[in-house]
Write a protein that holds these residues in place. Structure first.
Motif, PDB file in Angstrom:
ATOM      1  N   ARG A 119       0.978  -1.376  -0.051  1.00  0.00           N
ATOM      2  CA  ARG A 119       0.029  -0.135   0.666  1.00  0.00           C
ATOM      3  C   ARG A 119       0.502   1.104   0.005  1.00  0.00           C
ATOM      4  NH1 ARG A 119      -1.483   4.165   3.174  1.00  0.00           N
ATOM      5  NH2 ARG A 119      -0.429   2.655   4.623  1.00  0.00           N
ATOM      6  N   ASP A 171       0.651   3.799  -2.836  1.00  0.00           N
ATOM      7  CA  ASP A 171       0.644   5.519  -1.909  1.00  0.00           C
ATOM      8  C   ASP A 171       1.873   6.842  -2.787  1.00  0.00           C
ATOM      9  OD1 ASP A 171      -1.863   4.816  -0.298  1.00  0.00           O
ATOM     10  OD2 ASP A 171      -0.269   5.044   1.169  1.00  0.00           O
ATOM     11  N   PRO A 199      -4.491   4.317  -5.632  1.00  0.00           N
ATOM     12  CA  PRO A 199      -5.162   3.558  -4.718  1.00  0.00           C
ATOM     13  C   PRO A 199      -5.795   2.126  -4.709  1.00  0.00           C
ATOM     14  CG  PRO A 199      -7.271   4.414  -6.375  1.00  0.00           C
ATOM     15  CD  PRO A 199      -5.426   4.921  -6.812  1.00  0.00           C
ATOM     16  N   GLU A 219      -7.655  -0.926  -3.492  1.00  0.00           N
ATOM     17  CA  GLU A 219      -8.566  -1.190  -2.400  1.00  0.00           C
ATOM     18  C   GLU A 219      -8.714  -1.876  -1.289  1.00  0.00           C
ATOM     19  OE1 GLU A 219     -13.166  -1.626  -3.846  1.00  0.00           O
ATOM     20  OE2 GLU A 219     -12.015  -1.394  -5.215  1.00  0.00           O
ATOM     21  N   SER A 220      -8.050  -2.769  -2.476  1.00  0.00           N
ATOM     22  CA  SER A 220      -8.223  -3.927  -0.582  1.00  0.00           C
ATOM     23  C   SER A 220      -6.833  -4.910  -0.384  1.00  0.00           C
ATOM     24  CB  SER A 220      -9.483  -4.819  -1.360  1.00  0.00           C
ATOM     25  OG  SER A 220     -10.661  -4.399  -1.622  1.00  0.00           O
TER      26      SER A 220
END
Length: 226
Positions: free
Chosen positions: A161, A165, A170, A172-173
């Motif tokens: 993540r 970033d 994005p 998501e999961s």
């Protein structure tokens, strides 16, 4: 005189070298390695005693208890240590993956390939122990999964993540993606372990590309064959 000269010409015998004492960390690692062998050979956590592990280590039971409070702690660390080390390495590699160059699609694919290779190798190494802990006593399995396996996947997810970033993407999961990757690696480790004809190199290449680019092509209904 002659006998004295003869005696003096003989080489002096070397004194035996003192055995090098293992550091506490090295001793602990050797005990964990012996524990893995003992648990794997017996296939039974309950039936593998500290005495048996001591025999595999070539040391006394007392030495083991200096480093580990109980057999349960020894078992958990014997399973957890390789998994934790692999995840530590993967998280560190992920954190610096774009340090020297931007994360191009080619670099992303190479990184994913390396991730799969390392996870598969580690999981294959501890498969027998994972089987004992994940599919044995339900309470032990639940605790191990929650405190160790799930934590490992969450750490990978967070590392991914952070990379996404940096590029304004994005993710998501990431938690589900990490679990999907771990599940694939686990199955490929099983294939490597039990299927002699399994082409791991080809499998890792295909799985890595599929993970990055998507496993299935977009379906175009108009192209359906009549």
């Amino acid at each position: 005189m002659t006998s004295s000269a003869t005696h003096s010409s003989e080489p002096a015998s070397e004194a035996p070298r003192p055995r090098r004492r293992l550091t506490a960390e090295a001793r602990r690692s050797s005990i964990l390695a012996a524990a893995r062998r003992a648990f794997t050979e017996s296939g039974d956590m309950s039936g593998t005693t500290i005495k048996v592990i001591a025999e595999h280590s070539g040391i006394s039971e007392g030495v083991i208890y200096r480093h580990f409070e109980s057999k349960d702690q020894l078992f958990f660390e014997a399973v957890v240590e390789p998994l934790k080390q692999a995840v530590d390495d993967l998280v560190a590699a992920t954190a610096t993956v774009d340090k020297d160059q931007p994360l191009t699609p080619e670099l992303q694919l190479r990184t994913m390939t390396g991730l799969y290779r390392q996870l598969i190798s580690t999981l294959e190494e501890i498969l027998p122990l994972l089987g004992l802990v994940l599919f044995g006593d339900p309470q032990v399995a639940r605790r191990f999964y929650r405190d160790n396996f799930a934590v490992a996947m969450d750490r990978l997810a967070e590392a991914w993540r952070e990379v996404e970033d940096r590029y304004g993407f994005p993710f998501e999961s990431p938690d589900i993606s990490a679990r999907a990757v771990m599940g694939i690696a686990f199955i490929l480790a099983l294939e490597s372990h039990h299927n002699r004809g399994f082409d791991r190199h080809r499998a890792v290449s295909l799985i890595s590309e599929g993970t990055v680019k998507g496993f299935f092509p977009a379906i175009e209904p108009a192209r359906k064959k009549r």
